[in-house]
Scaffold this motif. Structure first.
Motif, PDB file in Angstrom:
ATOM      1  N   THR A 175      -8.461   0.657  -4.655  1.00  0.00           N
ATOM      2  CA  THR A 175      -9.021   1.704  -3.799  1.00  0.00           C
ATOM      3  C   THR A 175      -8.963   3.068  -4.481  1.00  0.00           C
ATOM      4  OG1 THR A 175      -8.357   0.479  -1.822  1.00  0.00           O
ATOM      5  CG2 THR A 175      -8.848   2.814  -1.540  1.00  0.00           C
ATOM      6  N   HIS A 176      -7.827   3.359  -5.112  1.00  0.00           N
ATOM      7  CA  HIS A 176      -7.688   4.623  -5.840  1.00  0.00           C
ATOM      8  C   HIS A 176      -8.561   4.636  -7.100  1.00  0.00           C
ATOM      9  CE1 HIS A 176      -4.383   6.399  -3.483  1.00  0.00           C
ATOM     10  NE2 HIS A 176      -3.948   5.158  -3.342  1.00  0.00           N
ATOM     11  N   LYS A 183       0.833  -1.210   0.000  1.00  0.00           N
ATOM     12  CA  LYS A 183       0.000   0.000   0.000  1.00  0.00           C
ATOM     13  C   LYS A 183       0.859   1.248   0.000  1.00  0.00           C
ATOM     14  CE  LYS A 183      -3.794   2.325   2.409  1.00  0.00           C
ATOM     15  NZ  LYS A 183      -3.155   3.655   2.331  1.00  0.00           N
ATOM     16  N   GLN A 241     -11.345   3.087  -7.715  1.00  0.00           N
ATOM     17  CA  GLN A 241     -12.755   3.260  -7.366  1.00  0.00           C
ATOM     18  C   GLN A 241     -13.077   4.730  -7.121  1.00  0.00           C
ATOM     19  OE1 GLN A 241     -12.823   0.456  -4.072  1.00  0.00           O
ATOM     20  NE2 GLN A 241     -14.183  -0.922  -5.205  1.00  0.00           N
ATOM     21  N   VAL A 267      -5.182  -4.581  -4.440  1.00  0.00           N
ATOM     22  CA  VAL A 267      -6.115  -3.977  -3.482  1.00  0.00           C
ATOM     23  C   VAL A 267      -5.786  -2.497  -3.283  1.00  0.00           C
ATOM     24  CG1 VAL A 267      -6.799  -3.948  -1.054  1.00  0.00           C
ATOM     25  CG2 VAL A 267      -6.706  -6.113  -2.294  1.00  0.00           C
TER      26      VAL A 267
END
Length: 243
Positions: free
Chosen positions: A124-125, A68, A127, A120
């Protein structure tokens, strides 16, 4: 692909390098996510010497927090990520009765968990920004049994399955996830390993793939030219199944 930023894991050598160079030639900015700083810098220098845009982010993808942090760092530099190519991987070869616990753990950590961790973080970015593209590098070994690297084949079969599951989960967010399953690629490491002539003899085209043969398909899948393929894993094998 002007104005787009694509993250490429394992972009410092082999297929990853060819993908990075191809993306840069298509106008994309390339974020090379690597554990090997030296090899990543070599590819960055190759791209920038030709007037392209590239930068490296160095670290380990096998833990969730580290992956991440790497993706967040790439996006902080670029401002946005349009695509991700999960190319980082290890290729252990060992007879099936000799595979150790350490072999299993290392292969899974890089080839499956690392791919998942980076995906993952990128999803997130994507979306939040309304969409994106992800391409996972599987292997023909996921689709055809191979007794000399069963643990690698099992991990790449997991990549094929994970590609489907992730694709189904995020397709409504306009995030298209696909994979490719190459047969032998004529990288420096593969040439040194000595198995390419045997593999080439089993293909209809009579040769191993050049890295660019695979990279061109990957670049299509990560681009906005791909509008309707989702959850697929494309075999790129030179006719390995029909020869």
């Amino acid at each position: 692909m002007q104005g787009q930023t694509i993250i490429v894991t394992g972009g410092g050598s082999g297929l990853g390098r060819a993908i990075c160079l191809g993306l840069a030639d298509a106008g994309a900015q390339v974020a090379i996510l690597e554990i090997n700083a030296e090899s990543a810098q070599v590819v960055v220098d190759e791209i920038t010497a030709k007037g392209g845009k590239a930068f490296s982010v160095i670290g380990d993808i096998t833990t969730r927090d580290s992956a991440k942090a790497l993706v967040d760092s790439a996006i902080a530099t670029a401002g946005r990520v349009h695509g991700l190519i999960n190319c980082a991987g290890v290729y252990p070869r060992r007879p099936i009765l000799e595979i150790t616990d350490a072999d299993w753990d290392f292969s899974f950590a890089v080839n499956v968990r690392g791919l998942y961790n980076v995906s993952v973080a990128a999803i997130t970015h994507m979306q939040a920004q309304g969409g994106g593209r992800i391409v996972n590098i599987a292997s023909i070994d996921a689709l055809k049994a191979h007794p000399k690297n069963a643990h690698y084949a099992a991990m790449k079969a997991a990549v094929v399955s994970l590609t489907k599951s992730m694709a189904l989960a995020v397709a409504p967010d306009n995030i298209l996830i696909n994979g490719v399953a190459p047969a032998g690629i004529a990288t420096e490491k593969a040439r040194a390993a000595g198995f390419l002539p045997e593999l080439a003899a089993q293909t209809a085209l009579g040769r191993a793939a050049e890295p660019e043969d695979v990279a061109d398909v990957v670049i299509f899948l990560v681009s906005e030219k791909n509008r309707y393929m989702v959850g697929e894993t494309v075999a790129i094998s030179g006719g390995y199944f029909i020869a």
